[in-house]
Scaffold this motif. Structure first.
Motif, PDB file in Angstrom:
ATOM      1  N   MET A   1       0.831  -1.197   0.000  1.00 49.64           N
ATOM      2  CA  MET A   1       0.000   0.000   0.000  1.00 49.64           C
ATOM      3  C   MET A   1       0.863   1.244   0.000  1.00 49.64           C
ATOM      4  O   MET A   1       0.559   2.237  -0.693  1.00 49.64           O
ATOM      5  N   ASP A   2       1.967   1.232   0.745  1.00 51.37           N
ATOM      6  CA  ASP A   2       2.852   2.400   0.792  1.00 51.37           C
ATOM      7  C   ASP A   2       3.389   2.734  -0.598  1.00 51.37           C
ATOM      8  O   ASP A   2       3.482   3.910  -0.982  1.00 51.37           O
ATOM      9  N   ALA A   3       3.769   1.697  -1.348  1.00 55.56           N
ATOM     10  CA  ALA A   3       4.328   1.930  -2.687  1.00 55.56           C
ATOM     11  C   ALA A   3       3.265   2.496  -3.635  1.00 55.56           C
ATOM     12  O   ALA A   3       3.572   3.372  -4.466  1.00 55.56           O
ATOM     13  N   ILE A   4       2.044   2.032  -3.500  1.00 51.42           N
ATOM     14  CA  ILE A   4       0.966   2.558  -4.347  1.00 51.42           C
ATOM     15  C   ILE A   4       0.702   4.019  -4.001  1.00 51.42           C
ATOM     16  O   ILE A   4       0.523   4.866  -4.888  1.00 51.42           O
ATOM     17  N   MET A   5       0.658   4.325  -2.696  1.00 50.63           N
ATOM     18  CA  MET A   5       0.396   5.702  -2.272  1.00 50.63           C
ATOM     19  C   MET A   5       1.504   6.650  -2.713  1.00 50.63           C
ATOM     20  O   MET A   5       1.251   7.829  -3.014  1.00 50.63           O
ATOM     21  N   ALA A   6       2.741   6.129  -2.772  1.00 46.80           N
ATOM     22  CA  ALA A   6       3.877   6.983  -3.134  1.00 46.80           C
ATOM     23  C   ALA A   6       4.069   7.097  -4.638  1.00 46.80           C
ATOM     24  O   ALA A   6       4.833   7.948  -5.106  1.00 46.80           O
ATOM     25  N   ALA A   7       3.404   6.287  -5.410  1.00 50.32           N
ATOM     26  CA  ALA A   7       3.607   6.273  -6.861  1.00 50.32           C
ATOM     27  C   ALA A   7       3.080   7.548  -7.508  1.00 50.32           C
ATOM     28  O   ALA A   7       2.068   8.116  -7.080  1.00 50.32           O
TER      29      ALA A   7
ATOM     30  N   THR B   1      -4.414   9.053  -7.584  1.00 54.27           N
ATOM     31  CA  THR B   1      -3.598  10.098  -6.960  1.00 54.27           C
ATOM     32  C   THR B   1      -4.480  11.130  -6.250  1.00 54.27           C
ATOM     33  O   THR B   1      -4.125  11.642  -5.182  1.00 54.27           O
ATOM     34  N   THR B   2      -5.625  11.432  -6.839  1.00 51.88           N
ATOM     35  CA  THR B   2      -6.559  12.363  -6.195  1.00 51.88           C
ATOM     36  C   THR B   2      -7.069  11.786  -4.877  1.00 51.88           C
ATOM     37  O   THR B   2      -7.146  12.499  -3.866  1.00 51.88           O
ATOM     38  N   TRP B   3      -7.398  10.507  -4.880  1.00 49.22           N
ATOM     39  CA  TRP B   3      -7.942   9.875  -3.668  1.00 49.22           C
ATOM     40  C   TRP B   3      -6.896   9.842  -2.560  1.00 49.22           C
ATOM     41  O   TRP B   3      -7.179  10.200  -1.410  1.00 49.22           O
ATOM     42  N   PHE B   4      -5.688   9.413  -2.892  1.00 48.68           N
ATOM     43  CA  PHE B   4      -4.647   9.294  -1.872  1.00 48.68           C
ATOM     44  C   PHE B   4      -4.121  10.647  -1.403  1.00 48.68           C
ATOM     45  O   PHE B   4      -3.491  10.745  -0.347  1.00 48.68           O
ATOM     46  N   ALA B   5      -4.378  11.712  -2.164  1.00 45.53           N
ATOM     47  CA  ALA B   5      -3.914  13.041  -1.756  1.00 45.53           C
ATOM     48  C   ALA B   5      -4.792  13.650  -0.674  1.00 45.53           C
ATOM     49  O   ALA B   5      -4.374  14.607   0.005  1.00 45.53           O
ATOM     50  N   GLN B   6      -5.988  13.104  -0.482  1.00 48.25           N
ATOM     51  CA  GLN B   6      -6.904  13.671   0.496  1.00 48.25           C
ATOM     52  C   GLN B   6      -6.497  13.256   1.922  1.00 48.25           C
ATOM     53  O   GLN B   6      -6.328  12.056   2.195  1.00 48.25           O
ATOM     54  N   PRO B   7      -6.326  14.205   2.842  1.00 49.37           N
ATOM     55  CA  PRO B   7      -5.904  13.894   4.218  1.00 49.37           C
ATOM     56  C   PRO B   7      -6.812  12.869   4.902  1.00 49.37           C
ATOM     57  O   PRO B   7      -6.324  12.006   5.641  1.00 49.37           O
ATOM     58  N   ALA B   8      -8.118  12.943   4.647  1.00 48.42           N
ATOM     59  CA  ALA B   8      -9.035  11.996   5.297  1.00 48.42           C
ATOM     60  C   ALA B   8      -8.722  10.569   4.867  1.00 48.42           C
ATOM     61  O   ALA B   8      -8.784   9.631   5.683  1.00 48.42           O
ATOM     62  N   ASN B   9      -8.378  10.387   3.605  1.00 45.06           N
ATOM     63  CA  ASN B   9      -8.081   9.041   3.113  1.00 45.06           C
ATOM     64  C   ASN B   9      -6.728   8.556   3.610  1.00 45.06           C
ATOM     65  O   ASN B   9      -6.543   7.359   3.887  1.00 45.06           O
ATOM     66  N   GLN B  10      -5.792   9.468   3.743  1.00 45.35           N
ATOM     67  CA  GLN B  10      -4.504   9.096   4.330  1.00 45.35           C
ATOM     68  C   GLN B  10      -4.696   8.660   5.779  1.00 45.35           C
ATOM     69  O   GLN B  10      -4.080   7.688   6.241  1.00 45.35           O
ATOM     70  N   GLY B  11      -5.582   9.365   6.478  1.00 45.17           N
ATOM     71  CA  GLY B  11      -5.876   8.983   7.856  1.00 45.17           C
ATOM     72  C   GLY B  11      -6.552   7.620   7.937  1.00 45.17           C
ATOM     73  O   GLY B  11      -6.299   6.834   8.857  1.00 45.17           O
ATOM     74  N   LEU B  12      -7.433   7.322   6.961  1.00 44.90           N
ATOM     75  CA  LEU B  12      -8.096   6.026   6.916  1.00 44.90           C
ATOM     76  C   LEU B  12      -7.070   4.904   6.765  1.00 44.90           C
ATOM     77  O   LEU B  12      -7.111   3.907   7.499  1.00 44.90           O
ATOM     78  N   ILE B  13      -6.130   5.067   5.839  1.00 44.23           N
ATOM     79  CA  ILE B  13      -5.110   4.034   5.630  1.00 44.23           C
ATOM     80  C   ILE B  13      -4.281   3.840   6.894  1.00 44.23           C
ATOM     81  O   ILE B  13      -3.987   2.710   7.297  1.00 44.23           O
ATOM     82  N   GLN B  14      -3.915   4.939   7.550  1.00 49.66           N
ATOM     83  CA  GLN B  14      -3.105   4.840   8.770  1.00 49.66           C
ATOM     84  C   GLN B  14      -3.867   4.098   9.870  1.00 49.66           C
ATOM     85  O   GLN B  14      -3.306   3.245  10.561  1.00 49.66           O
ATOM     86  N   SER B  15      -5.145   4.402  10.017  1.00 52.78           N
ATOM     87  CA  SER B  15      -5.922   3.740  11.066  1.00 52.78           C
ATOM     88  C   SER B  15      -6.093   2.250  10.763  1.00 52.78           C
ATOM     89  O   SER B  15      -6.116   1.417  11.678  1.00 52.78           O
ATOM     90  N   LEU B  16      -6.218   1.892   9.485  1.00 56.37           N
ATOM     91  CA  LEU B  16      -6.325   0.476   9.127  1.00 56.37           C
ATOM     92  C   LEU B  16      -4.998  -0.243   9.352  1.00 56.37           C
ATOM     93  O   LEU B  16      -4.982  -1.425   9.721  1.00 56.37           O
TER      94      LEU B  16
END
Length: 665
Positions: free
Chosen positions: A528-534, A554-569
């Protein structure tokens, strides 16, 4: 009289009376007399448990819970028939047969829309019922088929007898079933065939017993062994043995006679108490049938003429919007209820603004509707000559009907989107999608449970799923929950933490990222980290992804709320890496090929076929292009098959695919 002998006598009597009632429609005893004999048998069997027999009339509606369905290999493969749609194709079929057998005659029968079934008898006793499955191996569903009262438990025939036919749900039973579903606020069944199949494959036999299923037998698998040499005689023999056989068939010597039967059956199709979707034409001589044999695709001795989709007229009463999990606003037609292909249709998706405009649909119009593939209702045209000036053109709303936020239409796209990521419709839809079987597969969190928890404000985000244990008391206070059920749900939630990265990526519901794209991305980047960083360019470079999907990611992963979702998961312990893809250890004709699946598959689900192909080294794509190597097609294949033929792409019917896959599986 000896009680054991009386038990046998009563069983035989009741079997005869049931046959008279359910098959011949000519009962010779009153309901009261039948019930009296049944009670006598129940009392005698209760006193003699050592004489228990699952085929006894007293056992045919017992609500047992089955542990599962065992597999059974068919002695002779159960294949689907090839389809034809015109008189010219019928003439070609007859000519092919008569090239080898100039004097061949044919039998024309109704083609039932149900679930194929094989029934086995040993020395006159019913022993087994098996579904078609993949044609080679089916599931043993004996207990559920016993609940079909027209299936005889005993027949007057020695040795082994196998007959095959179609389990179906009568139209009136289907209507009653959906009335019950509506009363219980449960999803409606799409059509009688789905309802019949779901009933037969339910592990609780009382479900099958309650559904009032029926069966027509149309093929005597080992008829030649019993001295029967024609299809017509086989039908008559099965009928004489007490099997439910539709005796409305015709032995035909000419194409004109076959076509007359097709037309006659077409005229009365809508008035039949069961669903049919065509007419089956078989070579009458069973010896000629054996000699003709099979293609890699289908039997050479039989063909199915399929009726075109039924079109009917009704009124377009209104148009309303629904908001999906990705924010897509879909217009839907409210129709004056009308029966189409066996079911009552009162609504249909209109997909987008362009479709409404291109088909010039107006509220109040008389419209023509049909079912695509006899399953999905669609509005195909308005009847402009029926307009009287009261019809109102539809103006696409500018705001979301759920949250009131702006609806926008992106350049070069047909859909409108709600701009509010916190729109209640999107939130609920994303939760239902995340826990679904195709994504994280959290059993026990179906749509009904998700809605209940969401309405109780106990499940507002995807993260909340992994904190439900903290809300035990509040959840157990809700209707329908128990300690045991809740503990099972927690175990399933825990198990979902180990689902693949592809499953998680698909479950997140990112626009344009379906199952296929999620798998490709997971395999290409590994984490997931590699996909988010791509970068957008790196994402678009993955085969079949492209720039539009890369932009969405890229639009989805750029949103802070979605980054927070990935971190919480991550903190909840979900798997964020993809295991290396295994290379098939066997030689496969599909290895390295790009394959497209189309049509309705009978031997397995679309996802099962996809998984099988991928295990054999193929890449499964969603659309046909010049880069496609092979299109595998099932029943009712449409535009994808046509495009493949237009482009010269190789095609393969489902039966041949299963055969090829079986050689290497």
């Amino acid at each position: 009289m000896d009680e054991a002998l009386r038990i046998q006598q009563l069983r035989k009597q009741l079997e005869t009376y049931a046959r008279e009632y359910y098959i011949q429609d000519a009962p010779t005893v009153t309901d009261q007399e039948y019930d009296r004999l049944m009670h006598e048998l129940e009392d005698l069997e209760a006193g003699h448990p050592e004489l228990a027999d699952p085929n006894s009339p007293t056992q045919r509606v017992i609500g047992a819970i089955l542990p599962g369905f065992e597999k059974y290999t068919h002695a002779r493969r159960m294949l689907s028939l090839g389809d034809i749609f015109s008189r010219e194709e019928l003439e070609e079929f007859v000519a092919r047969v008569r090239k080898e057998f100039p004097g061949a005659s044919f039998v024309a029968e109704c083609k039932y829309d149900g679930l194929a079934m094989a029934l086995h008898y040993e020395d006159g006793r019913f022993v087994r019922a098996v579904t078609r499955g993949d044609g080679l191996t089916g599931e043993v569903v004996t207990a559920n088929v016993r609940t079909i009262r027209s299936v005889p438990m005993y027949i007057d025939a020695p040795g082994h007898v196998e007959v095959r036919g179609e389990v179906y749900m009568p139209k009136v039973s289907f209507e009653r079933l959906n009335e019950v579903q509506t009363t219980l606020h449960l999803p409606l069944f799409a059509n009688p065939r789905n309802a019949a199949a779901g009933s037969i494959r339910n592990l609780e036999t009382s479900v099958a017993a309650s559904r009032n299923l029926e069966i027509f037998l149309y093929w005597y698998q080992n008829a030649l062994e019993h001295g029967i040499n024609t299809q017509a005689r086989a039908l008559e023999a099965m009928h004489a043995m007490g099997f439910p056989v539709n005796m409305d068939f015709a032995v035909c010597d000419t194409v004109d006679e076959l076509w007359a039967f097709i037309e006659k059956t077409r005229e009365k199709r809508s008035s039949l108490p069961y669903e049919i979707d065509g007419v089956v034409i078989k070579v009458n001589s069973l010896e000629q049938e054996e000699a003709l044999g099979l293609n890699a695709k289908t039997p050479r001795y039989a063909i199915a003429y399929k009726y075109p989709a039924q079109e009917v007229q009704t009124r377009l009463d209104d148009i309303f919007l629904t908001i999906g999990r990705t924010g897509v606003a879909t217009p839907n037609a409210v129709l004056t209820p009308v029966r189409v292909a066996g079911t009552l249709v009162s609504a249909a998706s209109l997909h987008n603004e362009d479709l409404i405009r291109d088909r010039d649909l107006r509220i109040g119009d008389t419209v023509i509707i049909r079912k695509a593939g006899d399953i999905i209702p669609e509005v195909i045209a308005s009847v402009k000559e029926r307009r009287d000036g009261t019809q109102v053109p539809y103006v696409f709303p500018g705001t979301c009907p759920v949250c009131g936020s702006e609806l926008i239409r992106l350049p070069e796209e047909a859909d409108h989107f709600c701009t509010n990521p916190d729109c209640p419709a999107q939130v609920l839809g994303s939760l239902i999608h995340f826990v679904s079987r195709e994504a994280m597969n959290i059993d026990g969190l179906g749509e009904k449970k998700v809605r209940q928890l969401h309405e109780a404000h106990l499940l507002d985000t995807i993260q909340d799923i992994y904190h439900l244990a903290e809300k035990r008391e509040e959840i157990l206070a809700l209707h329908g929950w128990s300690d045991k059920g809740f503990d099972k749900l927690l175990a399933n939630i825990d198990g979902s933490r180990q689902r693949s990265l592809a499953d998680l990526l698909f479950g997140l519901g990112i626009r344009l990222v379906g199952r296929k794209a999620a798998g490709l991305l997971a395999d290409a980047f590994g984490s997931m980290d590699a996909i988010m960083a791509a970068t957008k360019e790196e994402l678009a470079a993955v085969k079949y992804i492209g720039g539009t999907t890369a932009e969405s990611l890229t639009t989805w992963f750029a949103q802070p709320a979605n980054q927070g979702l990935i971190q919480s998961l991550k903190e909840a312990g979900l798997n964020m890496v993809q295991a290396p893809k295994e290379v098939p250890s066997v030689s496969s004709p599909f290895a390295g090929k790009t394959v497209v699946l189309t049509g309705t598959l009978s031997g397995m689900s679309r996802n099962e076929a996809k998984a099988l192909l991928e295990s054999l080294g193929a890449t499964v794509a969603g659309s046909v292009s010049k880069k496609t190597d092979l299109v595998i097609y099932g029943d009712k294949a449409g535009s994808k098959l046509a495009k493949a033929q237009e482009l010269g792409v190789a095609t393969m019917p489902e039966a041949e695919f299963l055969q090829e896959a079986g050689h290497v599986a």
